[in-house]
Scaffold this motif. Structure first.
Motif, PDB file in Angstrom:
ATOM      1  N   GLU A 207      -4.097  -0.810   8.747  1.00 45.01           N
ATOM      2  CA  GLU A 207      -4.648   0.338   8.020  1.00 45.01           C
ATOM      3  C   GLU A 207      -4.249   0.293   6.553  1.00 45.01           C
ATOM      4  O   GLU A 207      -5.073   0.545   5.659  1.00 45.01           O
ATOM      5  CB  GLU A 207      -4.165   1.650   8.655  1.00 45.01           C
ATOM      6  N   CYS A 208      -2.988  -0.045   6.286  1.00 47.84           N
ATOM      7  CA  CYS A 208      -2.523  -0.134   4.896  1.00 47.84           C
ATOM      8  C   CYS A 208      -3.229  -1.272   4.155  1.00 47.84           C
ATOM      9  O   CYS A 208      -3.584  -1.136   2.985  1.00 47.84           O
ATOM     10  CB  CYS A 208      -1.012  -0.336   4.856  1.00 47.84           C
TER      11      CYS A 208
ATOM     12  N   ARG B  78      -6.201  -2.381   4.795  1.00 48.44           N
ATOM     13  CA  ARG B  78      -7.573  -1.946   4.565  1.00 48.44           C
ATOM     14  C   ARG B  78      -7.644  -0.946   3.406  1.00 48.44           C
ATOM     15  O   ARG B  78      -8.534  -1.031   2.555  1.00 48.44           O
ATOM     16  CB  ARG B  78      -8.138  -1.323   5.842  1.00 48.44           C
ATOM     17  N   ASP B  79      -6.708  -0.014   3.343  1.00 48.83           N
ATOM     18  CA  ASP B  79      -6.698   0.989   2.275  1.00 48.83           C
ATOM     19  C   ASP B  79      -6.438   0.353   0.910  1.00 48.83           C
ATOM     20  O   ASP B  79      -6.963   0.812  -0.113  1.00 48.83           O
ATOM     21  CB  ASP B  79      -5.628   2.056   2.553  1.00 48.83           C
ATOM     22  N   HIS B  80      -5.617  -0.709   0.891  1.00 45.67           N
ATOM     23  CA  HIS B  80      -5.233  -1.341  -0.372  1.00 45.67           C
ATOM     24  C   HIS B  80      -6.257  -2.368  -0.845  1.00 45.67           C
ATOM     25  O   HIS B  80      -6.196  -2.826  -1.991  1.00 45.67           O
ATOM     26  CB  HIS B  80      -3.864  -2.021  -0.194  1.00 45.67           C
TER      27      HIS B  80
ATOM     28  N   SER C  76       0.807  -1.216   0.000  1.00 49.25           N
ATOM     29  CA  SER C  76       0.000   0.000   0.000  1.00 49.25           C
ATOM     30  C   SER C  76       0.842   1.269   0.000  1.00 49.25           C
ATOM     31  O   SER C  76       0.731   2.101  -0.890  1.00 49.25           O
ATOM     32  CB  SER C  76      -0.930   0.002   1.219  1.00 49.25           C
TER      33      SER C  76
END
Length: 312
Positions: free
Chosen positions: A43-44, A46-48, A17
């Motif tokens: 978090e990364c 989830r964002d990716h 990400s």
């Protein structure tokens, strides 16, 4: 995965990400589904997810099929602990010893019986552990429950089978679940049957297929055959043929017969059918021995004379 191996390596060294590289103070975690990308944080990941979702599902399916269609070295039964030959697939050709819950072939059981008769021994002892064979049902139950308490998968399987035959599906599910949790393929197969029929549990096709696949990858020929039937009914011919070939290679008669039918309809190539036929013959031959053939003949003679014979 990327077609370039170097690019794949670089991808695994950095967060997919944000691009952060792994270091002493940064530990990347691999995507548990596809195993092809890594992240520095939740978090990364989830964002990716929106970018990665499609490729992740595709790669996860590929990994699942690689495991599912891998040819087991032997059936889930393994070898007889006495003669070390592959145990026959048919349950009528094996015996569960009532003292130690060991599964042995009828050939070894019959050879032990002949030895005792030749030596004129009064007390009948187990061919494996050499303990006296229990003659009272209460003693059999006591021995079996002792092995159940020790988490012996064969004893758990025996109790699951006995409970199923008695119509006690709740206990059959309980014992099967206990054995499946320690990796017993036959118990996974029984759980698939329970979920298919809705006995002791609610009908659940997803769980049925899960346990069928677990049993099949553990070398259970009947589970593999059922997967073939399932895919055949769904019109997935290539997958069905793969399942039948794997089961036939383990010596499963129904699977080689199904391949014969599909070959006649030109769904199986001549080369694949010939290879499966050779492997099937080799697997069946490996399960044979003079002692096992003598035990089978002895059982047939007893049946013709009107006796109900159990070799143990």
């Amino acid at each position: 995965m990327n077609a370039d191996p170097e690019a794949d390596t670089n991808m695994m060294m950095c967060c997919a990400s944000c691009g952060t590289a792994e270091g002493d103070d940064i530990k990347l975690r691999t995507c548990t589904a596809c195993k092809s990308v890594r992240y520095c944080s939740i978090e990364c990941q989830r964002d990716h997810r929106p970018k990665h979702k499609k490729a992740c599902k595709k790669r996860a399916a590929e990994l699942r099929d690689e495991l599912l269609f891998r040819q087991p070295e032997s059936t889930h039964l393994g070898d007889c602990p006495i003669c070390f030959l592959p145990l026959p697939i048919g349950t009528e050709q094996t015996t569960i010893m009532e003292c130690c819950s060991k599964l042995i072939c009828n050939g070894c059981s019959y050879a032990n019986l002949l030895r005792e008769m030749d030596e004129r021994l009064v007390e009948h002892k187990c061919a494996f552990c050499r303990d006296p064979i229990p003659t009272q049902k209460s003693d059999v139950n006591k021995n079996t429950m002792k092995r159940v308490e020790a988490n012996d998968p064969m004893a758990l399987c025996f109790m699951a089978h006995l409970s199923y035959e008695e119509g006690n599906y709740a206990d059959s599910f309980k014992y099967s679940t206990m054995a499946a949790e320690i990796g017993d393929a036959d118990s996974h197969y029984r759980l698939s049957i329970l979920y298919w029929r809705g006995r002791g549990v609610e009908k659940d096709e997803k769980k049925e297929m899960h346990h069928l696949e677990k049993a099949a990858t553990g070398g259970h020929p009947a589970a593999r055959y059922n997967l073939g039937v399932h895919d055949l009914n769904k019109g997935r011919m290539d997958r069905a043929v793969k399942h039948y070939i794997i089961a036939a290679n383990l010596g499963h008669d129904a699977s080689i017969q199904e391949l014969k039918n599909l070959y006649a309809k030109r769904f199986v190539s001549k080369e694949d059918f010939a290879a499966a036929l050779r492997a099937h013959h080799a697997a069946v031959d490996a399960m044979k021995s003079p002692q096992r053939e003598a035990a089978e003949a002895f059982g047939k003679d007893a049946a013709e004379d009107g006796f109900s014979l159990t070799i143990n």
